[in-house]
Design a protein around this motif. Structure first.
Motif, PDB file in Angstrom:
ATOM      1  N   UNK A 176      21.260  -3.981  13.871  1.00  0.00           N
ATOM      2  CA  UNK A 176      22.069  -5.016  13.231  1.00  0.00           C
ATOM      3  C   UNK A 176      21.311  -5.613  12.052  1.00  0.00           C
ATOM      4  N   UNK A 177      22.071  -5.953  11.010  1.00  0.00           N
ATOM      5  CA  UNK A 177      21.468  -6.556   9.828  1.00  0.00           C
ATOM      6  C   UNK A 177      22.384  -6.418   8.623  1.00  0.00           C
ATOM      7  N   UNK A 178      21.779  -6.371   7.441  1.00  0.00           N
ATOM      8  CA  UNK A 178      22.527  -6.272   6.195  1.00  0.00           C
ATOM      9  C   UNK A 178      22.883  -4.824   5.899  1.00  0.00           C
ATOM     10  N   UNK A 179      24.162  -4.591   5.595  1.00  0.00           N
ATOM     11  CA  UNK A 179      24.631  -3.255   5.239  1.00  0.00           C
ATOM     12  C   UNK A 179      25.539  -3.369   4.015  1.00  0.00           C
ATOM     13  N   UNK A 180      25.600  -2.280   3.236  1.00  0.00           N
ATOM     14  CA  UNK A 180      26.529  -2.258   2.108  1.00  0.00           C
ATOM     15  C   UNK A 180      26.948  -0.830   1.807  1.00  0.00           C
ATOM     16  N   UNK A 181      28.066  -0.725   1.113  1.00  0.00           N
ATOM     17  CA  UNK A 181      28.617   0.567   0.704  1.00  0.00           C
ATOM     18  C   UNK A 181      29.295   0.367  -0.638  1.00  0.00           C
ATOM     19  N   UNK A 182      29.102   1.334  -1.549  1.00  0.00           N
ATOM     20  CA  UNK A 182      29.712   1.242  -2.867  1.00  0.00           C
ATOM     21  C   UNK A 182      30.176   2.623  -3.295  1.00  0.00           C
ATOM     22  N   UNK A 183      31.443   2.708  -3.716  1.00  0.00           N
ATOM     23  CA  UNK A 183      31.973   3.953  -4.273  1.00  0.00           C
ATOM     24  C   UNK A 183      33.117   3.616  -5.219  1.00  0.00           C
ATOM     25  N   UNK A 230      25.268   9.761  -2.024  1.00  0.00           N
ATOM     26  CA  UNK A 230      25.862  11.073  -1.745  1.00  0.00           C
ATOM     27  C   UNK A 230      27.305  11.077  -2.222  1.00  0.00           C
ATOM     28  N   UNK A 231      27.678  12.102  -2.964  1.00  0.00           N
ATOM     29  CA  UNK A 231      29.056  12.275  -3.438  1.00  0.00           C
ATOM     30  C   UNK A 231      29.581  11.041  -4.165  1.00  0.00           C
ATOM     31  N   UNK A 232      28.744  10.417  -4.978  1.00  0.00           N
ATOM     32  CA  UNK A 232      29.164   9.252  -5.754  1.00  0.00           C
ATOM     33  C   UNK A 232      29.211   7.955  -4.979  1.00  0.00           C
ATOM     34  N   UNK A 233      28.795   7.964  -3.732  1.00  0.00           N
ATOM     35  CA  UNK A 233      28.791   6.758  -2.901  1.00  0.00           C
ATOM     36  C   UNK A 233      27.351   6.373  -2.574  1.00  0.00           C
ATOM     37  N   UNK A 234      27.150   5.080  -2.331  1.00  0.00           N
ATOM     38  CA  UNK A 234      25.823   4.576  -1.987  1.00  0.00           C
ATOM     39  C   UNK A 234      25.922   3.692  -0.749  1.00  0.00           C
ATOM     40  N   UNK A 235      25.081   3.983   0.246  1.00  0.00           N
ATOM     41  CA  UNK A 235      24.956   3.201   1.461  1.00  0.00           C
ATOM     42  C   UNK A 235      23.599   2.513   1.453  1.00  0.00           C
ATOM     43  N   UNK A 236      23.529   1.256   1.861  1.00  0.00           N
ATOM     44  CA  UNK A 236      22.253   0.581   2.062  1.00  0.00           C
ATOM     45  C   UNK A 236      22.270  -0.123   3.407  1.00  0.00           C
ATOM     46  N   UNK A 237      21.097  -0.249   3.986  1.00  0.00           N
ATOM     47  CA  UNK A 237      20.968  -0.977   5.246  1.00  0.00           C
ATOM     48  C   UNK A 237      19.557  -1.516   5.385  1.00  0.00           C
TER      49      UNK A 237
END
Length: 124
Positions: free
Chosen positions: A38-45, A113-120
């Motif tokens: 658990x914590x900070x997560x983000x996704x951008x596409x 990956x594939x134009x998307x970005x995940x962070x955690x």
């Protein structure tokens, strides 16, 4: 005297079984980082961004690969392989899924990956 030999024999057998069952295992073979972080997560596409400071990632293992299941309508990251880096820390390897560092207590991710970005930035 016979009872003492029987008790001693039984004690030795139990001791040998306990020693034989105790093995030093590599954490990767015991799946020590499978579970929920658990914590900070983000996704951008494509200009769409989803962020959460109270996010959740569930890690599971299927065969040799790991899957990262996000909440918050963030797409999952699947089919990730790892290699050991230091003492009980693992880093992701392979095309499009580099940027994940995980151990028993922390998960850090920056995957593009594939134009998307995940962070955690998560703990458990």
């Amino acid at each position: 005297m016979k009872n003492a030999i029987k008790v001693l024999s039984l004690f030795l057998i139990i001791t040998m079984v306990m020693i034989a069952c105790k093995k030093d295992k590599d954490p990767a073979t015991t799946d020590f980082f499978v579970g929920t972080y658990k914590g900070s997560v983000s996704y951008n596409k494509d200009g769409t961004t989803i962020t959460s400071s109270d996010g959740k990632i569930t890690v599971s293992k299927v065969g040799e690969t790991y899957n990262f299941f996000f909440g918050n309508n963030i797409p999952d990251v699947t089919g990730v392989k790892f290699e050991k880096s230091g003492d009980n820390t693992y880093i992701s390897i392979g095309s499009g899924v580099t940027g994940i560092t995980i151990n028993a207590s922390t998960l850090k991710m920056l995957v593009s990956k594939d134009g998307a970005t995940w962070t955690a930035d998560c703990t458990r």
